[in-house]
Design a protein around this motif. Structure first.
Motif, PDB file in Angstrom:
ATOM      1  N   LEU A  32       0.139  20.235  -3.221  1.00  0.00           N
ATOM      2  CA  LEU A  32      -0.244  20.456  -1.682  1.00  0.00           C
ATOM      3  C   LEU A  32       0.809  21.745  -1.200  1.00  0.00           C
ATOM      4  N   TRP A  33       1.733  21.928  -1.920  1.00  0.00           N
ATOM      5  CA  TRP A  33       2.743  23.284  -1.909  1.00  0.00           C
ATOM      6  C   TRP A  33       1.907  24.577  -2.191  1.00  0.00           C
ATOM      7  N   ASN A  34       1.287  24.330  -3.319  1.00  0.00           N
ATOM      8  CA  ASN A  34       0.408  25.320  -3.695  1.00  0.00           C
ATOM      9  C   ASN A  34      -0.636  25.761  -2.692  1.00  0.00           C
ATOM     10  N   PHE A  35      -1.626  24.488  -2.217  1.00  0.00           N
ATOM     11  CA  PHE A  35      -2.552  24.752  -1.275  1.00  0.00           C
ATOM     12  C   PHE A  35      -2.185  25.440  -0.033  1.00  0.00           C
ATOM     13  N   SER A  36      -0.872  25.168   0.561  1.00  0.00           N
ATOM     14  CA  SER A  36      -0.398  25.600   1.810  1.00  0.00           C
ATOM     15  C   SER A  36      -0.152  27.070   1.362  1.00  0.00           C
ATOM     16  N   GLY A  37       0.197  27.366   0.364  1.00  0.00           N
ATOM     17  CA  GLY A  37       0.507  28.942   0.008  1.00  0.00           C
ATOM     18  C   GLY A  37      -1.003  29.619  -0.047  1.00  0.00           C
ATOM     19  N   LYS A  38      -1.894  29.003  -0.726  1.00  0.00           N
ATOM     20  CA  LYS A  38      -3.298  29.803  -0.518  1.00  0.00           C
ATOM     21  C   LYS A  38      -3.763  29.879   0.922  1.00  0.00           C
ATOM     22  N   SER A  39      -3.386  28.795   1.701  1.00  0.00           N
ATOM     23  CA  SER A  39      -3.844  28.699   3.248  1.00  0.00           C
ATOM     24  C   SER A  39      -3.253  29.952   3.826  1.00  0.00           C
ATOM     25  N   TYR A  93       0.886  -1.145  -0.053  1.00  0.00           N
ATOM     26  CA  TYR A  93       0.165  -0.017   0.069  1.00  0.00           C
ATOM     27  C   TYR A  93       0.784   1.268   0.038  1.00  0.00           C
ATOM     28  N   HIS A  94       2.023   1.276   0.817  1.00  0.00           N
ATOM     29  CA  HIS A  94       2.788   2.441   0.871  1.00  0.00           C
ATOM     30  C   HIS A  94       3.378   2.813  -0.411  1.00  0.00           C
ATOM     31  N   GLU A  95       3.909   1.755  -1.016  1.00  0.00           N
ATOM     32  CA  GLU A  95       4.390   1.879  -2.165  1.00  0.00           C
ATOM     33  C   GLU A  95       3.796   2.516  -3.547  1.00  0.00           C
ATOM     34  N   LEU A  96       2.488   2.019  -3.554  1.00  0.00           N
ATOM     35  CA  LEU A  96       1.408   2.521  -4.385  1.00  0.00           C
ATOM     36  C   LEU A  96       0.922   3.968  -3.853  1.00  0.00           C
ATOM     37  N   GLU A  97       1.016   4.252  -2.725  1.00  0.00           N
ATOM     38  CA  GLU A  97       0.655   5.602  -2.363  1.00  0.00           C
ATOM     39  C   GLU A  97       1.857   6.525  -2.568  1.00  0.00           C
ATOM     40  N   LEU A  98       3.161   6.084  -2.525  1.00  0.00           N
ATOM     41  CA  LEU A  98       4.188   6.741  -2.821  1.00  0.00           C
ATOM     42  C   LEU A  98       4.148   7.058  -4.337  1.00  0.00           C
ATOM     43  N   LEU A  99       3.939   6.024  -5.217  1.00  0.00           N
ATOM     44  CA  LEU A  99       4.047   6.263  -6.677  1.00  0.00           C
ATOM     45  C   LEU A  99       2.764   7.092  -7.362  1.00  0.00           C
ATOM     46  N   ALA A 100       1.634   6.831  -6.479  1.00  0.00           N
ATOM     47  CA  ALA A 100       0.278   7.969  -6.527  1.00  0.00           C
ATOM     48  C   ALA A 100       0.901   9.531  -6.443  1.00  0.00           C
ATOM     49  N   ILE A 101       1.431   9.695  -5.174  1.00  0.00           N
ATOM     50  CA  ILE A 101       1.873  11.003  -4.827  1.00  0.00           C
ATOM     51  C   ILE A 101       2.880  11.624  -5.722  1.00  0.00           C
ATOM     52  N   ASP A 119      11.366  18.278 -12.481  1.00  0.00           N
ATOM     53  CA  ASP A 119      10.932  16.822 -12.635  1.00  0.00           C
ATOM     54  C   ASP A 119       9.593  16.346 -11.630  1.00  0.00           C
ATOM     55  N   PHE A 120       9.907  16.912 -10.560  1.00  0.00           N
ATOM     56  CA  PHE A 120       8.809  16.577  -9.599  1.00  0.00           C
ATOM     57  C   PHE A 120       7.510  17.580  -9.484  1.00  0.00           C
ATOM     58  N   GLY A 121       7.521  18.487 -10.476  1.00  0.00           N
ATOM     59  CA  GLY A 121       6.281  19.282 -10.577  1.00  0.00           C
ATOM     60  C   GLY A 121       6.451  20.825 -10.216  1.00  0.00           C
ATOM     61  N   PHE A 122       7.640  21.071  -9.766  1.00  0.00           N
ATOM     62  CA  PHE A 122       8.049  22.587  -9.249  1.00  0.00           C
ATOM     63  C   PHE A 122       8.527  23.185 -10.342  1.00  0.00           C
ATOM     64  N   VAL A 123       7.922  23.693 -11.463  1.00  0.00           N
ATOM     65  CA  VAL A 123       8.598  24.353 -12.399  1.00  0.00           C
ATOM     66  C   VAL A 123       8.646  25.990 -12.052  1.00  0.00           C
ATOM     67  N   GLU A 124       7.986  26.491 -11.661  1.00  0.00           N
ATOM     68  CA  GLU A 124       7.957  28.044 -11.255  1.00  0.00           C
ATOM     69  C   GLU A 124       8.780  28.269 -10.008  1.00  0.00           C
ATOM     70  N   GLU A 125       8.102  27.511  -8.892  1.00  0.00           N
ATOM     71  CA  GLU A 125       8.989  27.814  -7.575  1.00  0.00           C
ATOM     72  C   GLU A 125      10.008  26.595  -7.218  1.00  0.00           C
ATOM     73  N   GLN A 126      10.870  26.993  -6.519  1.00  0.00           N
ATOM     74  CA  GLN A 126      11.749  26.013  -6.274  1.00  0.00           C
ATOM     75  C   GLN A 126      12.204  26.350  -4.541  1.00  0.00           C
ATOM     76  N   PHE A 147       1.554  15.443  -6.347  1.00  0.00           N
ATOM     77  CA  PHE A 147       0.777  15.586  -5.269  1.00  0.00           C
ATOM     78  C   PHE A 147       1.617  16.881  -4.475  1.00  0.00           C
ATOM     79  N   LEU A 148       2.921  16.651  -4.306  1.00  0.00           N
ATOM     80  CA  LEU A 148       3.546  17.509  -3.479  1.00  0.00           C
ATOM     81  C   LEU A 148       3.533  18.796  -4.141  1.00  0.00           C
TER      82      LEU A 148
END
Length: 473
Positions: free
Chosen positions: A102-109, A85-93, A368-375, A98-99
């Motif tokens: 979630l980072w963008n969501f935390s910014g809006k929060s 389950y944890h392996e599938l969860e990691l792959l999905a995230i 490559d992990f989805g953070f194109v604009e922010e680092q 997802f990171l």
């Protein structure tokens, strides 16, 4: 020379062209299947040995062996499902970025609260991650505690205590993380080319500070540490400490029985201020020096020196066995088994921070992990230390297990040198039977997973050391 230059150029091109997310997931997935292969080997060992062999029969009766076998099988089957389950969860995230979401969501929060600072956003991200992780993993934890541990007689918690304890741990952990991460991010951004020295120095000082305050201020929030009063047990432990110049200042019993029937003992402290902690589940009814719970969680009064108490099957260790266990633990102190790995780890952490400084300049990696604009610095830390360093982490884990096993054998030899060999053997056998630890292990599984050698190996080594000692006397 030209050949070496060509190879370096090729490596440079590969690092530019590589998809860091795919590479990391490839290694993590390979690691999962390797671990699955190992655990299936151990599962086969447990399944095939339906009855105890001659060596195991010397450790436990057939009934206890069957119980330990069923307990081990259930934990293994549950662990396989949980790891999958944890392996599938990691792959999905990772594959859904997802990171980054979630980072963008935390910014809006934090924007809704009137903040836009990266440090505040980083802490909001960590808080949201902690809450999500708790909720998602809650069913697995509940099943493990209230089904598996309950079924085999180890769980002592009520549902109310479990949630109160879990939420308290989460709050304290979040506070410690905030206190550590906030200055660390600031130092990385402020430190320039030499930030890795400042970051390493801060993490070292912070870790030392936690060691200093944990047992006095943090641990008592979760457990009750009762000083061991004057008693034959206290006298025997103090005499043992004096015989090897161990600077014992305090001796406690902790009420571990309110959570679990599993037992333990350890020492802590720096310099000339050492303390020893005994779990109440380690002590049998003839040596428990406090009013409270016995190993089964039953209320009873500690018997006088001339009394004995019969509570069915005896659990825990006698006074002499407890002293033998502490002889082993103090062997770790005598041979420097605490500070030697600590020094080694500090060199490793310094090297990892230095390497982090080289990798963090590669903007493609976070992209490559989805953070194109922010680092974000926090995300760089998470990605590099959790994903990019995963091969190194795996190698260091294997090395750590090997070193720890060597330390365990050395500590056993130290206890034998103190004349505690016989009682150390009997205490180890009691700990194995009381904890329903399955006594047989697949060699390969044991090598990569057991930081403590299997009981049969330890008993054989202790007997061999005792034989050597008797010849020299």
């Amino acid at each position: 020379m030209m050949g070496i230059c060509c190879m370096l150029d090729m490596l440079k091109d590969m690092l530019v062209d590589i998809n860091y997310m795919h590479w990391s997931l490839g290694f993590v997935t390979a690691e999962f299947f390797w671990d699955l292969y190992l655990i299936l080997r151990q599962r086969r060992t447990v399944k095939e040995n339906r009855t105890a062999n001659e060596d195991v029969q010397k450790l436990m009766d057939e009934e206890t062996y069957k119980k330990s076998r069923l307990y081990s099988l259930e934990k293994i089957n549950f662990g396989i499902l949980q790891d999958a389950y944890h392996e599938l969860e990691l792959l999905a995230i990772t594959l859904t970025f997802f990171l980054a979401k979630l980072w963008n969501f935390s910014g809006k929060s934090i924007e809704s609260l009137g903040y836009t600072d990266e440090l505040i956003q980083s802490n909001m991200f960590l808080l949201q991650t902690t809450i999500l992780s708790f909720v998602v993993h809650l069913p697995w934890s509940l099943y493990s505690t209230f089904v598996i541990e309950e079924r085999h007689g180890f769980n002592k918690m009520t549902m109310g205590f479990y949630f109160k304890d879990s939420l308290k741990k989460m709050a304290v952990s979040q506070l410690i993380t905030t206190i550590m991460v906030t200055p660390l991010i600031w130092l990385i951004k402020w430190g320039g080319d030499y930030f890795f020295i400042y970051a390493w120095g801060f993490t070292f000082l912070f870790t030392m500070a936690i060691f200093f305050v944990y047992m006095d201020f943090i641990a008592p929030l979760f457990d009750k540490y009762t000083p061991v009063p004057d008693s034959p047990l206290r006298t025997a432990i103090v005499d043992l400490a004096k015989s090897i110049n161990f600077p014992l200042t305090k001796l406690f019993v902790v009420d571990g029985s309110k959570r679990s029937a599993h037992s333990n003992a350890f020492f802590y402290g720096f310099f000339k201020n050492k303390r020893i902690v005994l779990f109440d589940t380690l002590l049998d009814d003839t040596c428990n020096p406090m009013l409270g719970l016995d190993a089964d969680g039953n209320k009873r009064e500690f018997p006088g020196e001339e009394e004995t108490v019969t509570t069915g099957k005896k659990k825990g260790c006698s006074q002499e066995e407890v002293v033998a266990v502490l002889g082993h633990e103090l062997g770790h102190w005598y041979h420097g088994h605490v500070w030697k790995p600590m020094i080694l780890n500090q060199f490793l952490i310094l090297g990892m921070f230095y390497t982090f400084g080289l990798l963090v300049k590669n903007k493609k990696m976070l992209a490559d992990f989805g953070f194109v604009e922010e680092q974000p610095t926090l995300i760089s830390l998470l990605v590099i230390f959790q994903f990019i360093f995963s091969p190194l982490n795996r190698v260091m884990s294997a090395v750590s297990i090997y070193i720890t096993r060597c330390f365990e054998f050395q500590a056993d030899r130290f206890a034998v040198g103190l004349g505690k060999g016989e009682k150390l053997q009997s205490s180890l056998i009691k700990l194995v039977t009381d904890n329903l630890s399955f006594p047989m292990a697949d060699k390969m599984f044991s090598t990569f997973n057991y930081s403590h050698p299997p009981i049969l190996e330890r008993i054989a080594a202790i007997k061999e050391e005792m034989a050597k000692k008797s010849k020299t006397e």
